[in-house]
Design an enzyme around this catalytic site. Sequence first.
Site, short mmCIF file in Angstrom:
data_model
loop_
_atom_site.label_atom_id
_atom_site.label_comp_id
_atom_site.label_asym_id
_atom_site.label_seq_id
_atom_site.Cartn_x
_atom_site.Cartn_y
_atom_site.Cartn_z
N SER A 18 0.82 -1.21 0.00
CA SER A 18 0.00 0.00 0.00
C SER A 18 0.85 1.27 0.00
O SER A 18 0.59 2.20 -0.77
CB SER A 18 -0.95 0.00 1.21
OG SER A 18 -0.23 -0.12 2.42
N SER A 156 1.41 9.65 7.86
CA SER A 156 0.88 9.38 6.54
C SER A 156 0.19 8.03 6.48
O SER A 156 0.81 7.01 6.80
CB SER A 156 2.02 9.42 5.51
OG SER A 156 3.12 8.63 5.95
N ALA A 158 -1.34 5.45 3.78
CA ALA A 158 -1.17 5.22 2.35
C ALA A 158 -2.44 5.52 1.57
O ALA A 158 -2.39 6.10 0.48
CB ALA A 158 -0.73 3.77 2.12
N LYS A 209 6.44 5.21 17.76
CA LYS A 209 5.05 5.67 17.73
C LYS A 209 4.09 4.50 17.54
O LYS A 209 2.94 4.57 17.98
CB LYS A 209 4.86 6.75 16.67
CG LYS A 209 5.24 6.34 15.24
CD LYS A 209 4.09 5.73 14.47
CE LYS A 209 4.51 5.31 13.08
NZ LYS A 209 3.42 4.70 12.31
#
Length: 353
Positions: A18, A156, A158, A209
């Site tokens: 992805s 972000s 995908a 994260k």
Amino acid sequence: MPQSASAPLRVSVLGAGSWGTALAALACANAQVMIWARDAALAEAINTTHQNARYLPGITLPSALLATSNLSQAVTHACAGQGAPGLIILGVPVAGLESTCNALANELTKLNHPAVSVVWTCKGFEQTSAQLPHAIAQKALAPIPGVGLGVVSGPSFAKEVAQGLPVALTVASHHPQVIEATTQALHGSNARIYNSTDVIGVEVGGAMKNVMAIACGISDGLTLGTNARAALITRGLAEMQRLGVALGGSADTFAGLTGLGDLVLTATGPLSRNRQVGLAIGEGQTLDAILANGMTAEGVRCARAALALGNQLGIDLPITQAVCDVLFNGLSARQAVSDLLSREAKPETPKQA
């Protein structure tokens, strides 16, 4: 960034998952792009239907995007430009980075070591060695003359990038050519690209994260409220920063896109697989059952490695410890929360005046 009409940048993306596919689609606005897929049928589908139904269902890819299942063809594409060096984006997970870098090194050697920039996008620690991606990439590729290395990271999903929604990313490298090529390929109307030289800080933020997002998902699955989530995000950021600085990163990096930005997205966004794993655990599912249903998350793979690094360096990582205890040591999610809350009170900022 303007590009030469006579010699447009050539970009090859190795990996048609992805994220690799989304970045390939994004780069099509600025460059001649080819994506490499291990599966020949997937490469053919991208070429003929302009879709990657397996990883980005329902999204139409740019008609200019070329796909191949031949690694040599993909590497040659990036290296065949006249003028500025091409760009190779490694869109593979941490688990596949070593084998991909070794294969890439072999192809570059056969091409007589052309000048090229190589960036990776994976986030995490290698599960057994606890190495960050740059150490893996450097071992295979740094000895090759003309190769510049770097990492692309940031908050972000995908799917949103492939849909053309706005995104901001950071490219970190010690090689100006890498920053220039990556910015030229990705910067534009839908993406803003920042740059950094703090490769370690960027990579630690991207790895840690995911662990913190699992913790936030567990908290939300237990319906502990938004106060608890905010506390986990804030203290999770402090934990990320402590480990990153101990490994050689800059503290300031963790206030940026690849630290706080990526943490907020992954800990709160509905498309986050790490958050989804935490939610399921908080709602009472076991990790084995979650993984059996096909859900995977990088935070599960790298939590133990992160904790081992923390122990080795003498860094306190209480949230990471709690996540590991819940995932692997049989501790109940509620008991883990109780243990975190009962820790000794201390100053929020160490060495306060």
